[in-house]
Scaffold this motif. Sequence first.
Motif, mmCIF file in Angstrom:
data_model
loop_
_atom_site.group_PDB
_atom_site.id
_atom_site.type_symbol
_atom_site.label_atom_id
_atom_site.label_comp_id
_atom_site.label_asym_id
_atom_site.label_seq_id
_atom_site.Cartn_x
_atom_site.Cartn_y
_atom_site.Cartn_z
ATOM 1 N N MET A 171 0.815 -1.216 0.000
ATOM 2 C CA MET A 171 0.000 0.000 0.000
ATOM 3 C C MET A 171 0.847 1.263 0.000
ATOM 4 S SD MET A 171 -3.108 -0.972 2.614
ATOM 5 C CE MET A 171 -4.246 -2.311 2.256
ATOM 6 N N LEU A 172 2.144 1.121 0.278
ATOM 7 C CA LEU A 172 3.014 2.299 0.258
ATOM 8 C C LEU A 172 3.139 2.871 -1.154
ATOM 9 C CD1 LEU A 172 5.881 1.086 2.617
ATOM 10 C CD2 LEU A 172 4.134 2.807 3.126
ATOM 11 N N SER A 173 3.045 2.008 -2.167
ATOM 12 C CA SER A 173 3.181 2.473 -3.542
ATOM 13 C C SER A 173 2.063 3.433 -3.944
ATOM 14 C CB SER A 173 3.243 1.285 -4.503
ATOM 15 O OG SER A 173 3.418 1.718 -5.835
ATOM 16 N N PRO A 174 0.771 3.083 -3.704
ATOM 17 C CA PRO A 174 -0.270 4.068 -4.009
ATOM 18 C C PRO A 174 -0.192 5.317 -3.142
ATOM 19 C CG PRO A 174 -1.215 2.121 -2.956
ATOM 20 C CD PRO A 174 0.190 1.775 -3.354
ATOM 21 N N MET A 175 0.332 5.159 -1.914
ATOM 22 C CA MET A 175 0.525 6.356 -1.083
ATOM 23 C C MET A 175 1.545 7.277 -1.734
ATOM 24 S SD MET A 175 0.571 4.630 2.725
ATOM 25 C CE MET A 175 1.107 6.156 3.498
ATOM 26 N N GLN A 176 2.612 6.681 -2.282
ATOM 27 C CA GLN A 176 3.618 7.461 -2.990
ATOM 28 C C GLN A 176 3.005 8.141 -4.215
ATOM 29 O OE1 GLN A 176 6.714 5.154 -4.848
ATOM 30 N NE2 GLN A 176 8.178 6.839 -4.792
ATOM 31 N N ALA A 220 8.284 15.301 -10.079
ATOM 32 C CA ALA A 220 9.214 14.177 -10.121
ATOM 33 C C ALA A 220 10.573 14.566 -9.549
ATOM 34 C CB ALA A 220 9.357 13.680 -11.555
ATOM 35 N N VAL A 221 11.021 15.787 -9.804
ATOM 36 C CA VAL A 221 12.300 16.264 -9.273
ATOM 37 C C VAL A 221 12.262 16.316 -7.749
ATOM 38 C CG1 VAL A 221 13.830 18.268 -9.105
ATOM 39 C CG2 VAL A 221 12.984 17.542 -11.333
ATOM 40 N N VAL A 222 11.141 16.797 -7.201
ATOM 41 C CA VAL A 222 10.987 16.861 -5.743
ATOM 42 C C VAL A 222 11.024 15.456 -5.144
ATOM 43 C CG1 VAL A 222 9.404 17.444 -3.865
ATOM 44 C CG2 VAL A 222 9.722 19.037 -5.770
ATOM 45 N N SER A 223 10.308 14.507 -5.764
ATOM 46 C CA SER A 223 10.258 13.134 -5.259
ATOM 47 C C SER A 223 11.631 12.466 -5.317
ATOM 48 C CB SER A 223 9.244 12.315 -6.067
ATOM 49 O OG SER A 223 9.190 10.979 -5.614
ATOM 50 N N PHE A 224 12.285 12.554 -6.483
ATOM 51 C CA PHE A 224 13.606 11.945 -6.621
ATOM 52 C C PHE A 224 14.613 12.633 -5.712
ATOM 53 C CE2 PHE A 224 12.523 9.294 -10.191
ATOM 54 C CZ PHE A 224 13.528 8.332 -10.204
ATOM 55 N N GLY A 225 14.497 13.937 -5.569
ATOM 56 C CA GLY A 225 15.432 14.674 -4.725
ATOM 57 C C GLY A 225 15.343 14.256 -3.270
ATOM 58 N N PRO A 231 11.006 8.956 0.152
ATOM 59 C CA PRO A 231 11.151 8.098 1.327
ATOM 60 C C PRO A 231 10.127 6.967 1.389
ATOM 61 C CG PRO A 231 11.467 10.387 1.959
ATOM 62 C CD PRO A 231 11.024 10.396 0.520
ATOM 63 N N LEU A 232 8.901 7.197 0.922
ATOM 64 C CA LEU A 232 7.905 6.124 0.911
ATOM 65 C C LEU A 232 8.353 4.982 -0.004
ATOM 66 C CD1 LEU A 232 4.515 8.092 0.830
ATOM 67 C CD2 LEU A 232 5.295 6.515 2.623
ATOM 68 N N GLY A 233 8.933 5.337 -1.147
ATOM 69 C CA GLY A 233 9.449 4.316 -2.053
ATOM 70 C C GLY A 233 10.578 3.530 -1.418
ATOM 71 N N LEU A 234 11.460 4.222 -0.709
ATOM 72 C CA LEU A 234 12.588 3.555 -0.040
ATOM 73 C C LEU A 234 12.107 2.642 1.084
ATOM 74 C CD1 LEU A 234 15.101 6.530 0.158
ATOM 75 C CD2 LEU A 234 15.199 4.550 -1.360
#
Length: 339
Positions: A29-34, A52-57, A249-252
């Motif tokens: 469920m972390l993936s849809p949260m991301q 996307a830059v904010v997320s990857f950063g 961080p959610l992806g990690l």
Amino acid sequence: MSSNSSSSLNGGKSVAVPLLFLATVLAGMLSPMQSAVNGQVGKELGDGNASAVVSFGSGLVVMIIIILARSSTRQQFASIPGKITSRSIPWWNWLAGCCGAMVVFSEGASASVLGVATFQTTLISGMVLSGLLCDRLGIGVDVKQPFNLPRILGAVLAIVATVLVVLPNWQAPSVIALAILPFLAGLLAGWQPAGNSAVARETGSMLVSITWNFIVGFCVLGSVLLVRVLTGAVAFHLPKTWWMYLGGPLGLLSIALMALLVRGLGLLLLGLASTAGQLIGSVLIDWLVPALGNHVYAVTVVGALVALVGAAIAMIPSAKNEVSVSDIAREQTVSPVGR
């Protein structure tokens, strides 16, 4: 070992597997949260590229801290330039982060419009098709796997699921066009684990591979955004709400949990449980968080279920292959989930 000891171990295992399966569903469920977070960032900034830059950063900052904390990972990371120039693995493996960049870009550009459930279903459907093609062509696997009835059926169900979830918006061409983004991202994401796994083997570290993945994605997305800002095509500003920096961080966190859970479940059950978690979580987010402005249609739920069945059927042949626990863990921890 006595029969009583053996039965107690088997009993413990039978109890542990359902609990691990449930934990994997929750981790999925972390993936849809991301996707929800990145979609809202894209909505606030008005630009999928900036989101996307904010997320990857944010994810890259966390990974740099982790890498710098240990001398071994610092040395392994420092060896990357030499390994690239030595060409000991095909050059395209080093660019696998571009696939994750496409996924995160599509989240920022379309998740808030499509809804998390529709986004995740089309993404997973694309990944199912891509996984089948990669197996058939021998990309990232030791043995090519020919098309057979379960695999073909899984691919057909993935296409059916995509059609079902976009059906409520069939009269809105712009929305249908946006739905193509996560589907294409899913097609690319199916190849990403092969590249990331090769980098992990070459550097000797899964953590280094993930960090390199984030660096490549951030550089690609950041370069495009920089050019657009300099040419006046877009005005960039950072989000003002703290939780909008949680995409990376959610992806990690998802990567870390999957790496732990795979040891008790195995590849097949882990894939099925995490996919179920992604789809269930997607529907729940759209349903329970009306502030996102997404309506859950009955056909969307049906499409999510069809995608889950298709993914499960497509995974069946993989269960016949013997894969060591360490290999499974490595493959899972450098999957597209960690974009």
